[in-house]
Design an enzyme around this catalytic site. Structure first.
Site, PDB file in Angstrom:
ATOM      1  N   GLY A  73       0.821  -1.210   0.000  1.00 25.89           N
ATOM      2  CA  GLY A  73       0.000   0.000   0.000  1.00 25.89           C
ATOM      3  C   GLY A  73       0.856   1.262   0.000  1.00 25.89           C
ATOM      4  O   GLY A  73       2.015   1.244  -0.430  1.00 25.89           O
ATOM      5  N   ARG A  74       0.252   2.332   0.519  1.00 24.92           N
ATOM      6  CA  ARG A  74       0.918   3.640   0.502  1.00 24.92           C
ATOM      7  C   ARG A  74       2.281   3.637   1.183  1.00 24.92           C
ATOM      8  O   ARG A  74       3.253   4.152   0.651  1.00 24.92           O
ATOM      9  CB  ARG A  74       0.028   4.676   1.211  1.00 24.92           C
ATOM     10  N   ALA A  82       4.353  -2.401  10.983  1.00 25.45           N
ATOM     11  CA  ALA A  82       2.902  -2.419  10.800  1.00 25.45           C
ATOM     12  C   ALA A  82       2.206  -2.734  12.125  1.00 25.45           C
ATOM     13  O   ALA A  82       1.903  -1.824  12.902  1.00 25.45           O
ATOM     14  CB  ALA A  82       2.541  -3.424   9.716  1.00 25.45           C
ATOM     15  N   ARG A  83       1.966  -4.016  12.383  1.00 23.79           N
ATOM     16  CA  ARG A  83       1.345  -4.440  13.631  1.00 23.79           C
ATOM     17  C   ARG A  83       2.096  -5.639  14.182  1.00 23.79           C
ATOM     18  O   ARG A  83       2.480  -6.531  13.420  1.00 23.79           O
ATOM     19  CB  ARG A  83      -0.124  -4.841  13.390  1.00 23.79           C
ATOM     20  N   GLU A 132       2.527  -5.592  22.771  1.00 22.10           N
ATOM     21  CA  GLU A 132       3.057  -4.307  23.233  1.00 22.10           C
ATOM     22  C   GLU A 132       1.944  -3.516  23.889  1.00 22.10           C
ATOM     23  O   GLU A 132       0.774  -3.711  23.543  1.00 22.10           O
ATOM     24  CB  GLU A 132       3.619  -3.498  22.051  1.00 22.10           C
ATOM     25  N   HIS A 158       7.147   1.583  19.070  1.00 21.29           N
ATOM     26  CA  HIS A 158       6.026   1.995  18.204  1.00 21.29           C
ATOM     27  C   HIS A 158       6.037   3.513  17.938  1.00 21.29           C
ATOM     28  O   HIS A 158       5.104   4.222  18.318  1.00 21.29           O
ATOM     29  CB  HIS A 158       4.685   1.563  18.824  1.00 21.29           C
ATOM     30  N   ILE A 159       7.090   3.951  17.299  1.00 21.94           N
ATOM     31  CA  ILE A 159       7.259   5.385  17.019  1.00 21.94           C
ATOM     32  C   ILE A 159       7.165   5.691  15.525  1.00 21.94           C
ATOM     33  O   ILE A 159       7.559   6.768  15.076  1.00 21.94           O
ATOM     34  CB  ILE A 159       8.617   5.896  17.562  1.00 21.94           C
TER      35      ILE A 159
END
Lengths: 332, 332
Positions: B151-152, B243-244, B273, B293-294
């Protein structure tokens, strides 16, 4: 090593340990040598040449920089100097971009926080752990990259940054020469920049969002990044040093970070390295991210450097043209 | 906040602390709400909708992902969903490149070594602290970047990597659709790639020098990077997840690093997390570099996200067209 080992008629003396060579071992073993393959940590000075004696024809350094070599003494003793430019350009440019990103994004503090098991206590909020963005946004449409020194590594770093959407490039050059307008035009078009310009140190400090220190080391450039320079920088700007530690005054930088004259710093080199102990002023600041001089540390680049250094050594010994020889006459 | 505070006729209830909002506070305060601005850590599920009641028209999430939102429940309760795509694309692409560089260049271990005052004991040798180089060399002229999800963010990451000289791009897409050859042709020309191709998971694992995990989270993609995938990867390859956390099986990754199936990993997200304590298996490995997660944590991007989330909320409340609304019908 195979290049050297397989050379007929060559007596090879190799430091046997997998760490930097002791000075005493070096001085014990160079008398009568025809050639020496050295690294950044080996001071190649008058003492070195006197002990090596008149048989010495060539020093081949495993580095692009040669501020560990006394060129006047080298010239006096009629010794040639090989070095390893070009082969490490891409690795150091990769590392320079990495440090700019790490410094901007609090990656040093982030790594430490997670490593120490503090993530569970990390209180998320929309602007926590934020830093200035490298690529432009609608709020910051102009992104200016500044280069102190604009040689091969700087230009390769610029090429990478262009893809992040940066808009302007400024750089310092030798004031004795005039700007290379043909180069500027080519880079401007190639990287779709809105502007590229040679500037003085004052403007470099004032205008850059990131300052990349990529100039040679040595006495002439010592502490060129000092308190005066740092005080002129933007509050959200970043300093990256992937050249030599001596270019940056560490105490001034620690003060700049402490008093928030600048946002952060990303350093591959620190003056006095590797003797950087845990009480060093730069280690106290969470926005100072330091890696242990790994700019050229990739398998591929170090293989390229060692191969080139071996070839320089062999060519120097047999009096042939070296693949990469320093034009010493330009410097003494 | 000014957008919301200055809106006439709007009663605003704001979580007063600078940390993630407590579930109990949230459930105490949503009954009767017309709109809710939520973050990734707020589970928007059946319980949420039942407690909010029939007045609720809109949930506006401060994120591009929405796997924390139960779309079936949302649809049942006829609530609209706003999200913040596009505005974080560049920030996450910057972070993805940063993580690929950090993982390749031992930056996590490097930062820790310097921080702990170990640099003086660091024994330099030509191949110490080396890693695989991101940009191509004469020894590795082919550099293949693999994208799980295209994707983007993946395309913006590819654009940045192209400037490092990478030569090939492979990616996975929805198997139900056919590859977008026009897009491939455009990207190939734009980024001067030697090749770009949609592949299956098996080929993505086998061919990539770096695998970028940039697909949506949720049950369908849970542990898509598992032991079987990791075993197929190249010995000197790198895994990046921006991503996740749920996409990667942490135990399998820890085993892959321990047994050297792959070179290293750069993670912005980890399953479970922020409850990643110091004894987490991934924290033991020096070649696993983790940041908290930054990915979108820049001032500019978070300002863009909060502004868009506020606008989505206001539009949803007044029943107008939202700047960015999830087409829920596509998912339920």
């Amino acid at each position: 090593m195979p290049l050297l080992r397989e050379k007929e008629g060559l007596e090879l003396i190799v430091w046997p340990e997998d760490r930097e060579c002791d000075r005493s071992w070096l001085l014990d073993n160079i008398p009568g040598a025809t050639g020496v393959l050295a690294t950044l940590s080996n001071k190649v000075n008058e003492e070195f040449f006197e002990i090596a004696g008149p048989s010495l024809k060539v020093v081949s350094t495993l580095s692009v920089g040669f501020d560990h070599v006394d060129l006047v003494a080298l010239n006096k003793h009629k010794v040639r100097l090989g070095y390893t430019p070009d082969v490490l350009t891409d690795a150091v440019a990769d590392a320079s971009v990495m440090l700019a990103l790490m410094a901007g994004r609090n990656a040093g503090a982030g790594v430490t926080l997670v490593k120490e098991g503090q993530w569970p206590k990390f209180n998320w909020a929309p602007f926590f752990f934020c830093g200035p963005q490298l690529s432009p946004t609608s709020f910051t449409p102009k992104r200016t990259m500044g280069f102190l020194g604009f040689g091969r590594v700087a230009q390769a770093t610029l090429a990478r940054l262009a893809a992040f959407g940066i808009t302007h490039c400024i750089y310092t050059g030798n004031p004795a020469s005039s700007p290379d307008t043909a180069l500027e035009e080519r880079l401007k078009e190639q990287h779709k920049l809105q502007g590229i310009r040679r500037v003085d140190l004052d403007e470099l400090a004032r205008e850059s969002d990131v300052v990349f220190v990529l100039a040679p080391g040595g006495e002439k450039t010592r502490h060129i990044i000092n308190e005066s320079f740092l005080r002129k920088m933007k509050k959200r700007s970043i300093l990256v040093n992937a050249a030599r530690g001596t270019l940056v005054d560490s105490d001034a930088l620690a003060k700049a970070l402490e008093e928030e004259w600048i946002w952060s710093a990303g350093l591959d080199v620190v003056e006095g390295e590797p003797k950087i102990t845990a009480d060093h002023p730069l280690l106290k600041h969470p926005r100072c991210v330091i890696v242990p001089h790994i700019g050229s540390a990739t398998f591929e680049t170090r293989l390229g450097m060692t191969t080139l250094a071996a070839k320089n050594l062999l060519a120097g010994i047999s009096g042939e043209e070296m693949p990469s020889e320093v034009e010493v006459s330009k410097y003494v």
